[in-house]
Design a protein around this motif. Structure first.
Motif, PDB file in Angstrom:
ATOM      1  N   PHE A  46       1.668 -11.868   6.874  1.00  0.00           N
ATOM      2  CA  PHE A  46       1.994 -10.902   5.814  1.00  0.00           C
ATOM      3  C   PHE A  46       2.035  -9.469   6.364  1.00  0.00           C
ATOM      4  N   ALA A  47       1.208  -9.205   7.365  1.00  0.00           N
ATOM      5  CA  ALA A  47       1.251  -7.870   7.989  1.00  0.00           C
ATOM      6  C   ALA A  47       2.618  -7.653   8.657  1.00  0.00           C
ATOM      7  N   VAL A  48       3.129  -8.681   9.325  1.00  0.00           N
ATOM      8  CA  VAL A  48       4.466  -8.585   9.926  1.00  0.00           C
ATOM      9  C   VAL A  48       5.507  -8.373   8.830  1.00  0.00           C
ATOM     10  N   MET A  49       5.411  -9.186   7.786  1.00  0.00           N
ATOM     11  CA  MET A  49       6.357  -9.066   6.680  1.00  0.00           C
ATOM     12  C   MET A  49       6.381  -7.644   6.134  1.00  0.00           C
ATOM     13  N   ASN A  50       5.198  -7.077   5.995  1.00  0.00           N
ATOM     14  CA  ASN A  50       5.087  -5.750   5.377  1.00  0.00           C
ATOM     15  C   ASN A  50       5.693  -4.648   6.247  1.00  0.00           C
ATOM     16  N   ARG A  51       5.856  -4.930   7.530  1.00  0.00           N
ATOM     17  CA  ARG A  51       6.425  -3.931   8.441  1.00  0.00           C
ATOM     18  C   ARG A  51       7.952  -4.021   8.530  1.00  0.00           C
ATOM     19  N   MET A  75      12.200   1.725   0.009  1.00  0.00           N
ATOM     20  CA  MET A  75      11.761   1.434  -1.360  1.00  0.00           C
ATOM     21  C   MET A  75      10.957   0.131  -1.503  1.00  0.00           C
ATOM     22  N   GLN A  76      11.010  -0.750  -0.466  1.00  0.00           N
ATOM     23  CA  GLN A  76      10.177  -1.970  -0.489  1.00  0.00           C
ATOM     24  C   GLN A  76      10.364  -2.759  -1.793  1.00  0.00           C
ATOM     25  N   ARG A 135       8.390  -3.041  -9.892  1.00  0.00           N
ATOM     26  CA  ARG A 135       7.235  -2.242  -9.439  1.00  0.00           C
ATOM     27  C   ARG A 135       7.605  -0.759  -9.367  1.00  0.00           C
ATOM     28  N   ILE A 175       6.278   2.612 -11.306  1.00  0.00           N
ATOM     29  CA  ILE A 175       5.803   3.841 -10.644  1.00  0.00           C
ATOM     30  C   ILE A 175       6.501   5.047 -11.257  1.00  0.00           C
ATOM     31  N   LEU A 229       5.028  -5.781  14.673  1.00  0.00           N
ATOM     32  CA  LEU A 229       4.132  -4.832  14.000  1.00  0.00           C
ATOM     33  C   LEU A 229       4.414  -3.392  14.432  1.00  0.00           C
ATOM     34  N   HIS A 257       7.486  -2.219  14.610  1.00  0.00           N
ATOM     35  CA  HIS A 257       8.849  -1.888  14.177  1.00  0.00           C
ATOM     36  C   HIS A 257       8.945  -0.522  13.504  1.00  0.00           C
ATOM     37  N   LEU A 280       4.857   5.055  13.023  1.00  0.00           N
ATOM     38  CA  LEU A 280       5.053   3.961  12.068  1.00  0.00           C
ATOM     39  C   LEU A 280       5.012   4.538  10.657  1.00  0.00           C
ATOM     40  N   LYS A 281       5.953   4.104   9.837  1.00  0.00           N
ATOM     41  CA  LYS A 281       5.989   4.571   8.452  1.00  0.00           C
ATOM     42  C   LYS A 281       5.044   3.705   7.613  1.00  0.00           C
ATOM     43  N   PRO A 282       4.138   4.306   6.899  1.00  0.00           N
ATOM     44  CA  PRO A 282       3.179   3.498   6.116  1.00  0.00           C
ATOM     45  C   PRO A 282       3.880   2.651   5.060  1.00  0.00           C
ATOM     46  N   ARG A 283       3.248   1.541   4.717  1.00  0.00           N
ATOM     47  CA  ARG A 283       3.786   0.618   3.712  1.00  0.00           C
ATOM     48  C   ARG A 283       2.811   0.499   2.536  1.00  0.00           C
ATOM     49  N   LEU A 284       3.366   0.167   1.386  1.00  0.00           N
ATOM     50  CA  LEU A 284       2.537  -0.178   0.227  1.00  0.00           C
ATOM     51  C   LEU A 284       1.572  -1.288   0.615  1.00  0.00           C
ATOM     52  N   PRO A 285       0.345  -1.257   0.107  1.00  0.00           N
ATOM     53  CA  PRO A 285      -0.596  -2.333   0.451  1.00  0.00           C
ATOM     54  C   PRO A 285      -0.109  -3.689  -0.048  1.00  0.00           C
ATOM     55  N   LEU A 286      -0.450  -4.718   0.711  1.00  0.00           N
ATOM     56  CA  LEU A 286       0.021  -6.072   0.390  1.00  0.00           C
ATOM     57  C   LEU A 286      -0.464  -6.554  -0.971  1.00  0.00           C
ATOM     58  N   LEU A 336      -2.089   3.177  -5.227  1.00  0.00           N
ATOM     59  CA  LEU A 336      -0.837   3.922  -5.117  1.00  0.00           C
ATOM     60  C   LEU A 336      -1.120   5.372  -4.707  1.00  0.00           C
ATOM     61  N   TYR A 367      -1.858   5.480  -1.113  1.00  0.00           N
ATOM     62  CA  TYR A 367      -0.624   5.305  -0.342  1.00  0.00           C
ATOM     63  C   TYR A 367       0.209   6.594  -0.365  1.00  0.00           C
ATOM     64  N   PHE A 390       5.373   8.663  -1.767  1.00  0.00           N
ATOM     65  CA  PHE A 390       6.188   7.526  -2.168  1.00  0.00           C
ATOM     66  C   PHE A 390       6.573   7.635  -3.638  1.00  0.00           C
TER      67      PHE A 390
END
Lengths: 252, 252
Positions: free
Chosen positions: A32-37, A44-45, A85, A89, B10, B12, B171-177, B196, B199, B219
């Motif tokens: 999931f960490a890979v997915m999130n990157r 916009m995720q 989501r 926001i 990771l 990317h 690395l650009k931060p991501r929303l938490p899983l 949020l 983040y 964000f």
């Protein structure tokens, strides 16, 4: 095969039978960490993932997909478009934006979900896991939406299953790249009947070996068979997309 | 980071500045081989790739994307839905199938193209290349279709650029899983304002560092800005899809 990553990618095949070995939490956390990157459209995720753990829901999903083995895949996930989501926001800042419902947001989310799924699959295979995609959940999007309680502005894209493989299938041959990769324009002349014939022959040998002579098939025949099947609900996928609150943006 | 593949994934980030080092043919051959092995819906391989080499076309594409640097990316590709090839294969067997025009074929091709693009990007990054996706070509699908002479039953999905990086962005931060991954049903309660806020703060620091204090953004603010922008042509993407010969399957 210039490195381990590429060697694994070149060895990709769909796995449909899995061993009893469980995929531990640490591994899933890493995946999931890979997915999130994964890259995501304009940052916009716009996707989410539903992990299917309930046996009842697994069976319902397998029935929609018409693939019984799906219920038994060790880790089962559905990747979904999620513009909901971000619309929340925005709403939390008192912005209620109709542009969130535009179809380009849907396509951005669709792309985000597909890229994230593939990235996770590569990571899983690098750890020795076997994977499968299933698009067959789109046999009945409305039922998947109900089953997973998907709110407006979300939509199922593709399912992913993974676990430790209990089979080692042959690599499935692919159409030659010269029929797929073009320079500067779509190349109509790249369509080469003799290359197609050679590919059909290669697929024939593949099925013959895989199914011990019980199956005789070629790519050309599959194309006709698959393009002949018209599932009414599948063809009407946009009705379901509209039902989820997206504005199709068509002139009357 | 349990292996080299995952460590790269990771790490990317999008690369927008490239060195003069050319990506040699052998490398491209390897990347296309990986692409060709990607999973594809029902084995149909309903996608193609147009490599953009002509300077004029690169500049036209960059103009559509409104991103001037795109013209200068060492290797530039557009991934497209391609149901046209299989409809020709069917036609060569005297089968002229309207089901080929159904929207589920479009979505299968769209998924195929996106998975193939991501798989290629992972392979490229494993070789030390930098990559970027650009969805901005959908600013004007009709113009891209004309520019690349895309026939009916094809459609642009996403662009991919790659080359040796001349920058090393953060690395650009991501929303938490926890706000993205749910169990068995879409979880409305996973929307957590305090997560949020954290983040948003993380993104604020990221932009502050990246742009030396010239940019202040979060964000949540980006969501409002991006969802407010409504590009008319983008919102009407389905008109272009229909124009390419797909049957939208909507009840009147």
């Amino acid at each position: 095969m210039s490195n381990e990553t590429i060697a694994r990618q070149l060895a990709h095949r769909t796995i449909r039978a899995f061993s009893d070995q469980t995929v531990n939490d640490q591994t899933m956390t890493e995946l999931f960490a890979v997915m999130n990157r994964t890259a995501t459209s304009t940052g916009m995720q716009s996707y989410s993932v539903i992990r299917i753990q309930s046996l009842v829901k697994r069976q319902a999903l397998a029935a929609i997909c018409r693939q019984a083995y799906i219920a038994a895949v060790p880790q089962l996930m559905v990747f979904v478009v999620d513009v909901y989501r971000n619309s929340r926001i925005a709403a939390s800042q008192d912005c209620h934006l109709t542009a969130a419902r535009d179809m380009d947001r849907f396509f951005q989310g669709f792309t985000d979900a597909a890229l994230a799924a593939q990235n996770m699959v590569v990571a899983a295979e690098s750890l020795g896991l076997g994977t499968l995609f299933f698009g067959s959940l789109l046999n009945d999007p409305d039922q998947v939406i109900e089953l997973l309680e998907l709110p407006e502005l979300t939509f199922p894209v593709v399912g992913v299953g993974l676990g430790y493989p209990a089979q080692e299938p042959q690599l499935k041959p692919r159409l030659p790249l010269s029929m797929k990769v073009f320079s500067d324009r779509y190349d109509h002349n790249a369509f080469d009947p003799s290359l197609l014939e050679a590919y059909d022959q290669e697929m024939h040998v593949y099925y013959d070996l895989r199914d011990n002579g019980r199956r005789s098939d070629t790519f050309s025949r599959q194309v006709v068979t698959r393009l002949t099947q018209s599932l009414e609900k599948r063809a009407k996928i946009l009705q379901s997309v509209r039902h989820q609150g997206f504005i199709l943006g068509l002139d009357p």
